[in-house]
Write a protein that holds these residues in place. Structure first.
Motif, mmCIF file in Angstrom:
data_model
loop_
_atom_site.group_PDB
_atom_site.id
_atom_site.type_symbol
_atom_site.label_atom_id
_atom_site.label_comp_id
_atom_site.label_asym_id
_atom_site.label_seq_id
_atom_site.Cartn_x
_atom_site.Cartn_y
_atom_site.Cartn_z
ATOM 1 N N THR A 26 0.838 -1.196 0.000
ATOM 2 C CA THR A 26 0.000 0.000 0.000
ATOM 3 C C THR A 26 0.875 1.250 0.000
ATOM 4 O OG1 THR A 26 -1.814 -1.114 1.130
ATOM 5 C CG2 THR A 26 -1.744 1.276 1.297
ATOM 6 N N ASN B 110 1.080 5.512 0.192
ATOM 7 C CA ASN B 110 0.367 6.660 0.758
ATOM 8 C C ASN B 110 1.071 7.968 0.425
ATOM 9 O OD1 ASN B 110 -1.282 4.792 2.611
ATOM 10 N ND2 ASN B 110 0.822 4.413 3.281
ATOM 11 N N SER C 165 -4.252 7.225 -0.768
ATOM 12 C CA SER C 165 -3.707 5.872 -0.608
ATOM 13 C C SER C 165 -4.062 5.043 -1.828
ATOM 14 C CB SER C 165 -4.287 5.177 0.635
ATOM 15 O OG SER C 165 -3.697 5.628 1.819
ATOM 16 N N GLU D 118 -4.171 0.989 -2.366
ATOM 17 C CA GLU D 118 -4.028 -0.261 -1.628
ATOM 18 C C GLU D 118 -3.265 -1.325 -2.408
ATOM 19 O OE1 GLU D 118 -7.212 -2.126 0.452
ATOM 20 O OE2 GLU D 118 -8.311 -0.244 0.678
ATOM 21 N N ASP E 196 -6.738 1.275 3.011
ATOM 22 C CA ASP E 196 -6.716 2.685 2.631
ATOM 23 C C ASP E 196 -6.541 3.546 3.882
ATOM 24 O OD1 ASP E 196 -7.338 5.313 1.838
ATOM 25 O OD2 ASP E 196 -8.693 4.608 0.285
ATOM 26 N N SER F 279 -6.380 6.980 3.815
ATOM 27 C CA SER F 279 -6.799 8.356 3.545
ATOM 28 C C SER F 279 -7.577 8.941 4.716
ATOM 29 C CB SER F 279 -7.669 8.415 2.284
ATOM 30 O OG SER F 279 -6.954 7.962 1.165
#
Length: 265
Positions: free
Chosen positions: A106, A108, A122, A124, A133, A135
């Motif tokens: 993931t 970010n 984000s 995934e 996620d 976010s």
């Protein structure tokens, strides 16, 4: 005849919230605002106005210049003069997706607001066991991988002001001399390596690595991080993973500069 609605102050208004919102409007209207001016406008004591402004500073709604005046912060400016935060995300998203596909974890995009970082996007991992996620998540900058990577681009004076000043005390982020010294030593190691690791410091089962997105004047406000289950933590520290992460950050920096979204102010 034009129809319009008169909005009256509700009887149940929370005074402190109302005062904070009034200050936000003042910051948007004026180039700069002093504590005494804010207190006079709100009809409150200077100490109350100072606490409200300190909170807005902490949350990114205000900035403080060299003359101790308050100006509109990145949260009010959409983070940049030239564009909005969503434009930053849209510009960076292709690189984030490419990195997620390349490393299988993931990805970010985080932005610093005061002593905190907010996950603003984000992508995934496709793996069954993955970090979801992120976010909207807000974490202490000094504990998260992306936050540490960003803080490592600040000089000692800026760090001291961030964690030892009056605002830090009011916001509950004040560090003792020993704690600040330990943070500066850790950031020196991050600076030397060019990346920061977070092995379970914010959440026990999650590992992360972060790299700051290069910015003008060497003071970054964005970082890209990779999040993975602790069981795959070693993969985050591999040379190929770090190279891909750094390449993503460099590409994002170039893309933001091309559309004049590179700086936070």
């Amino acid at each position: 005849m034009q129809k319009f609605q008169i909005v009256k102050k509700p009887a149940y208004a929370i005074e402190s919230v109302d005062n904070a919102l009034q200050l936000i409007l003042l910051l948007q209207e004026r180039d700069a605002l002093r504590v005494n001016e804010a207190a006079e406008r709100l009809g409150v004591a200077p100490s109350t106005a100072h606490r409200l402004l300190a909170t807005l500073l902490y949350r990114g709604f205000a900035l403080q210049d060299e003359s101790r005046r308050y100006t509109a912060g990145p949260a009010l400016r959409g983070v940049t003069r030239q564009g909005r935060l969503q434009e930053v995300v849209s510009t960076a998203l292709p690189q984030l997706e490419e990195l997620a596909s390349a490393v299988g974890e993931t990805v970010n995009l985080v932005a610093r607001f005061g002593t905190s970082v907010r996950f603003i996007a984000s992508v995934e991992s496709a793996q069954l066991l993955r970090v979801g996620d992120r976010s909207g998540t807000v974490l202490p900058a000094r504990l998260s991988s992306g936050g540490k990577a960003i803080l490592a681009t600040l000089d000692g004076e800026a760090l001291h002001q961030l964690y030892s000043g009056r605002v830090a005390q009011l916001a509950g982020d004040h560090l003792s001399a020993d704690e600040l010294g330990a943070l500066q030593e850790e950031l020196a190691r991050v600076r030397a390596k060019g990346y920061a690791l977070n092995l379970g410091r914010t959440e026990p089962d999650i590992a992360a690595v972060g790299v700051a997105v290069p910015a003008p004047a060497q003071r970054s406000w964005l970082a890209v991080s990779l999040s993975a289950p602790r069981s795959r933590a070693e993969a985050l520290d591999r040379p190929d993973t770090l190279a891909a992460l750094r390449g993503c950050c460099d590409t994002i920096a170039a893309s933001l500069e091309a559309v004049q979204l590179a700086g936070p102010h």
